[in-house]
Scaffold this motif. Structure first.
Motif, PDB file in Angstrom:
ATOM      1  N   VAL A 166       0.861  -1.173   0.000  1.00 32.23           N
ATOM      2  CA  VAL A 166       0.000   0.000   0.000  1.00 32.23           C
ATOM      3  C   VAL A 166       0.902   1.228   0.000  1.00 32.23           C
ATOM      4  CG1 VAL A 166      -0.206  -0.064   2.536  1.00 32.23           C
ATOM      5  CG2 VAL A 166      -1.879   1.211   1.174  1.00 32.23           C
ATOM      6  N   MET A 167       0.633   2.160  -0.898  1.00 31.52           N
ATOM      7  CA  MET A 167       1.512   3.317  -1.068  1.00 31.52           C
ATOM      8  C   MET A 167       0.995   4.577  -0.404  1.00 31.52           C
ATOM      9  SD  MET A 167       2.534   2.675  -5.054  1.00 31.52           S
ATOM     10  CE  MET A 167       3.125   4.366  -5.224  1.00 31.52           C
ATOM     11  N   ASP A 168      -0.303   4.613  -0.141  1.00 32.22           N
ATOM     12  CA  ASP A 168      -0.912   5.839   0.386  1.00 32.22           C
ATOM     13  C   ASP A 168      -2.099   5.457   1.254  1.00 32.22           C
ATOM     14  OD1 ASP A 168      -3.084   8.213  -0.119  1.00 32.22           O
ATOM     15  OD2 ASP A 168      -1.046   9.000  -0.094  1.00 32.22           O
ATOM     16  N   ALA A 169      -2.349   6.247   2.277  1.00 28.92           N
ATOM     17  CA  ALA A 169      -3.449   5.949   3.196  1.00 28.92           C
ATOM     18  C   ALA A 169      -4.797   5.893   2.483  1.00 28.92           C
ATOM     19  CB  ALA A 169      -3.486   6.984   4.318  1.00 28.92           C
ATOM     20  N   SER A 170      -4.941   6.655   1.404  1.00 31.85           N
ATOM     21  CA  SER A 170      -6.207   6.663   0.666  1.00 31.85           C
ATOM     22  C   SER A 170      -6.493   5.324  -0.001  1.00 31.85           C
ATOM     23  CB  SER A 170      -6.185   7.766  -0.401  1.00 31.85           C
ATOM     24  OG  SER A 170      -5.193   7.512  -1.379  1.00 31.85           O
ATOM     25  N   ARG A 186      10.438   2.990   0.334  1.00 28.34           N
ATOM     26  CA  ARG A 186      10.288   4.431   0.093  1.00 28.34           C
ATOM     27  C   ARG A 186       9.283   5.073   1.039  1.00 28.34           C
ATOM     28  NH1 ARG A 186      11.313   1.893  -4.652  1.00 28.34           N
ATOM     29  NH2 ARG A 186      12.775   2.841  -6.128  1.00 28.34           N
ATOM     30  N   ASN A 187       8.434   4.252   1.651  1.00 27.47           N
ATOM     31  CA  ASN A 187       7.410   4.773   2.565  1.00 27.47           C
ATOM     32  C   ASN A 187       7.706   4.468   4.031  1.00 27.47           C
ATOM     33  OD1 ASN A 187       5.343   6.258   1.212  1.00 27.47           O
ATOM     34  ND2 ASN A 187       4.723   4.371   0.181  1.00 27.47           N
ATOM     35  N   MET A 188       8.911   3.967   4.311  1.00 31.64           N
ATOM     36  CA  MET A 188       9.226   3.598   5.691  1.00 31.64           C
ATOM     37  C   MET A 188       9.056   4.767   6.657  1.00 31.64           C
ATOM     38  SD  MET A 188      12.766   2.475   7.523  1.00 31.64           S
ATOM     39  CE  MET A 188      12.937   4.172   8.153  1.00 31.64           C
ATOM     40  N   GLN A 189       9.292   5.976   6.170  1.00 37.03           N
ATOM     41  CA  GLN A 189       9.112   7.156   7.019  1.00 37.03           C
ATOM     42  C   GLN A 189       7.967   8.053   6.538  1.00 37.03           C
ATOM     43  OE1 GLN A 189      13.293   8.574   7.225  1.00 37.03           O
ATOM     44  NE2 GLN A 189      13.194   8.074   9.401  1.00 37.03           N
ATOM     45  N   ASN A 190       6.986   7.420   5.898  1.00 36.94           N
ATOM     46  CA  ASN A 190       5.742   8.113   5.580  1.00 36.94           C
ATOM     47  C   ASN A 190       4.879   8.016   6.842  1.00 36.94           C
ATOM     48  OD1 ASN A 190       3.136   8.836   4.781  1.00 36.94           O
ATOM     49  ND2 ASN A 190       3.294   7.864   2.779  1.00 36.94           N
ATOM     50  N   PHE A 191       5.079   8.970   7.736  1.00 36.60           N
ATOM     51  CA  PHE A 191       4.516   8.844   9.078  1.00 36.60           C
ATOM     52  C   PHE A 191       2.991   8.875   9.090  1.00 36.60           C
ATOM     53  CE2 PHE A 191       8.797  10.782   9.795  1.00 36.60           C
ATOM     54  CZ  PHE A 191       9.380   9.623  10.296  1.00 36.60           C
ATOM     55  N   HIS A 192       2.394   9.578   8.141  1.00 35.57           N
ATOM     56  CA  HIS A 192       0.930   9.571   8.072  1.00 35.57           C
ATOM     57  C   HIS A 192       0.432   8.168   7.741  1.00 35.57           C
ATOM     58  CE1 HIS A 192      -3.173  10.787   7.329  1.00 35.57           C
ATOM     59  NE2 HIS A 192      -3.118  10.297   6.099  1.00 35.57           N
ATOM     60  N   LEU A 193       1.077   7.503   6.783  1.00 35.04           N
ATOM     61  CA  LEU A 193       0.687   6.136   6.426  1.00 35.04           C
ATOM     62  C   LEU A 193       0.923   5.195   7.598  1.00 35.04           C
ATOM     63  CD1 LEU A 193      -0.243   4.020   4.384  1.00 35.04           C
ATOM     64  CD2 LEU A 193       2.107   3.893   3.532  1.00 35.04           C
ATOM     65  N   ARG A 208      12.748  -2.000   5.308  1.00 36.18           N
ATOM     66  CA  ARG A 208      13.751  -1.015   5.725  1.00 36.18           C
ATOM     67  C   ARG A 208      13.999  -0.010   4.609  1.00 36.18           C
ATOM     68  NH1 ARG A 208      19.984  -2.531   7.466  1.00 36.18           N
ATOM     69  NH2 ARG A 208      20.615  -0.457   8.194  1.00 36.18           N
ATOM     70  N   GLY A 209      14.109   1.258   4.965  1.00 36.97           N
ATOM     71  CA  GLY A 209      14.394   2.303   3.996  1.00 36.97           C
ATOM     72  C   GLY A 209      15.789   2.166   3.394  1.00 36.97           C
ATOM     73  N   LEU A 210      16.002   2.800   2.249  1.00 33.75           N
ATOM     74  CA  LEU A 210      17.246   2.637   1.498  1.00 33.75           C
ATOM     75  C   LEU A 210      18.489   3.038   2.286  1.00 33.75           C
ATOM     76  CD1 LEU A 210      16.060   3.995  -1.976  1.00 33.75           C
ATOM     77  CD2 LEU A 210      16.375   1.623  -1.304  1.00 33.75           C
ATOM     78  N   TRP A 217      14.570   2.567  11.598  1.00 34.89           N
ATOM     79  CA  TRP A 217      13.658   1.491  11.178  1.00 34.89           C
ATOM     80  C   TRP A 217      12.744   1.080  12.336  1.00 34.89           C
ATOM     81  CZ3 TRP A 217      15.998  -3.857   9.438  1.00 34.89           C
ATOM     82  CH2 TRP A 217      15.018  -4.631   8.818  1.00 34.89           C
ATOM     83  N   LEU A 218      13.342   0.890  13.501  1.00 33.52           N
ATOM     84  CA  LEU A 218      12.554   0.489  14.665  1.00 33.52           C
ATOM     85  C   LEU A 218      11.594   1.594  15.109  1.00 33.52           C
ATOM     86  CD1 LEU A 218      15.224  -1.447  16.760  1.00 33.52           C
ATOM     87  CD2 LEU A 218      13.295  -2.404  15.479  1.00 33.52           C
ATOM     88  N   MET A 219      12.005   2.847  14.944  1.00 40.82           N
ATOM     89  CA  MET A 219      11.106   3.946  15.293  1.00 40.82           C
ATOM     90  C   MET A 219       9.901   3.988  14.349  1.00 40.82           C
ATOM     91  SD  MET A 219      12.058   5.305  18.050  1.00 40.82           S
ATOM     92  CE  MET A 219      10.998   6.750  18.070  1.00 40.82           C
ATOM     93  N   SER A 220      10.087   3.589  13.094  1.00 43.35           N
ATOM     94  CA  SER A 220       8.952   3.496  12.171  1.00 43.35           C
ATOM     95  C   SER A 220       8.001   2.398  12.622  1.00 43.35           C
ATOM     96  CB  SER A 220       9.454   3.225  10.745  1.00 43.35           C
ATOM     97  OG  SER A 220      10.106   4.353  10.219  1.00 43.35           O
ATOM     98  N   ALA A 221       8.566   1.275  13.080  1.00 40.60           N
ATOM     99  CA  ALA A 221       7.727   0.213  13.630  1.00 40.60           C
ATOM    100  C   ALA A 221       6.997   0.703  14.881  1.00 40.60           C
ATOM    101  CB  ALA A 221       8.584  -1.015  13.952  1.00 40.60           C
ATOM    102  N   GLU A 222       7.686   1.543  15.655  1.00 41.01           N
ATOM    103  CA  GLU A 222       7.093   2.108  16.869  1.00 41.01           C
ATOM    104  C   GLU A 222       5.859   2.955  16.537  1.00 41.01           C
ATOM    105  OE1 GLU A 222       7.504   2.612  21.214  1.00 41.01           O
ATOM    106  OE2 GLU A 222       8.505   1.302  19.777  1.00 41.01           O
ATOM    107  N   TYR A 223       5.919   3.695  15.431  1.00 43.02           N
ATOM    108  CA  TYR A 223       4.764   4.480  14.996  1.00 43.02           C
ATOM    109  C   TYR A 223       3.544   3.578  14.830  1.00 43.02           C
ATOM    110  CZ  TYR A 223       6.258   9.286  13.959  1.00 43.02           C
ATOM    111  OH  TYR A 223       6.646  10.597  14.062  1.00 43.02           O
ATOM    112  N   ILE A 224       3.748   2.432  14.179  1.00 48.24           N
ATOM    113  CA  ILE A 224       2.640   1.508  13.929  1.00 48.24           C
ATOM    114  C   ILE A 224       2.124   0.932  15.243  1.00 48.24           C
ATOM    115  CG2 ILE A 224       1.962  -0.638  12.789  1.00 48.24           C
ATOM    116  CD1 ILE A 224       4.182  -0.062  10.709  1.00 48.24           C
TER     117      ILE A 224
END
Length: 337
Positions: A166-170, A186-193, A208-210, A217-224
């Protein structure tokens, strides 16, 4: 901050302690294992007196966590997280998961044929892109919702759970019947998603982002996880380095390092890491030897004619051979401990 409770605490005492802490504006996350109960505290814990906490009858120990990630931290959740899909497929812990399928869905015949072949070889989950993030705006962007419908047909035909990006929340409205949501590099730090998938009760495969560090990476998982979704799978898919012989560099060390840092399952994607099919097998073996909970491998019934990532895709016969070798390697590793 982590509060380790004594064995077999009374529920009433635990609840009273929770209320006392939450009354000071601190969130309490509970992790109950076979032999241990841990309270993970998120917020301004300077308001709490550690010495006072240690004197409480049900408290065994209190420690401050220096890392900025809390929910994903193994010190808060010592036991491995095991994610169970609707069909009973388990990811994490002592389970080994093989995810296979095409980079992108191209036709009904293509995706169903591949699904049948990879299932026969031992794959547990079918991957396939319907929405494709591509570097060039002129490259094939995927079939969109039509691609998702074809994936669901393949799922019905074979019984394999499916994972798609999924590329976008919409776009989330179209993924209701998809078993695992993939958030790409590319969306690992798309915090809205990340926040939006965190509101769902559906497993998320987080790549994992590039150029992401382990902490990022773990902080992105933390967001979820902070949104309430505890079903996160980490995927090491290679990072960008100065080396040009491969598309990316698969960071094998990420597997043992993250297994010590977090309780979340971690799988490896040697296809995207290398960009070359001849390197998929040795790197998949290396990932298994390093302790990965699974692998994700691209398989196409006609790699030379693929609309996306043909050079890194295996044909079904090649996947048959690799899948058998990985199963044997996994068994050997279990035997030697």
């Amino acid at each position: 901050m982590i509060i380790k409770l004594k064995r077999n605490p009374k529920e009433e005492e635990v609840e009273n302690l929770r209320r006392w802490i939450e009354g000071r504006g601190i969130e309490v996350m509970t992790s109950v294992g076979a032999n241990i109960t841990i309270l993970g505290l998120v917020g301004d814990t300077t308001k709490l007196d550690i010495d006072l906490l240690k004197t409480m009858s049900i408290v065994e120990d209190v420690k401050r966590i220096q890392e900025p990630y809390k929910a994903v931290n193994r010190r808060f959740h010592p036991e491995d997280t095991v994610i169970t899909l609707e069909d009973g497929t388990k990811i994490g812990g002592d389970n080994f998961t093989m995810i296979a399928g095409p980079c992108s869905v191209e036709s009904e015949e293509q995706v169903i044929e591949i699904a049948r072949r990879v299932k026969n070889a031992g794959a547990n989950i079918l991957r396939g892109g319907a929405f494709k993030p591509r570097t060039s705006p002129y490259s094939f962007q995927g079939m969109g919702t039509d691609g998702l419908e074809l994936l669901l047909k393949a799922k019905k035909e074979t019984g394999l759970p499916i994972v798609s990006e999924v590329m976008d929340a919409s776009q989330l409205q179209y993924f209701k019947d998809v078993d695992i949501l993939q958030v790409g590099a590319r969306n690992m730090q798309n915090f809205h998603l990340l926040k939006e998938v965190g509101k769902l009760d559906k497993p998320v495969l987080l790549k994992r982002g590039l150029s992401a560090t382990y902490e990022e990476w773990l902080m992105s998982a933390e967001y979820i996880m902070s949104g309430g979704n505890k079903n996160v799978i980490l995927c090491e898919r290679g990072i960008r380095t100065f080396e040009t012989k491969t598309r990316n560099t698969l960071d094998i060390s990420a597997i043992p390092v993250l297994k010590s840092e977090t309780h979340l399952p971690i799988i490896a994607d040697p296809s995207h890491a290398t960009g070359t099919r001849r390197l998929v097998e040795p790197l998949a073996k290396a990932a298994v030897a390093a302790g990965a909970h699974g692998v994700m491998i691209e398989v196409h019934n006609n790699p030379e004619g693929a609309l996306c990532d043909g050079p890194q895709s295996l044909d079904p016969e090649q996947f048959d051979g690799i899948a058998e070798k990985l199963k044997k390697l996994r068994k050997t590793i279990e035997e030697i401990g």
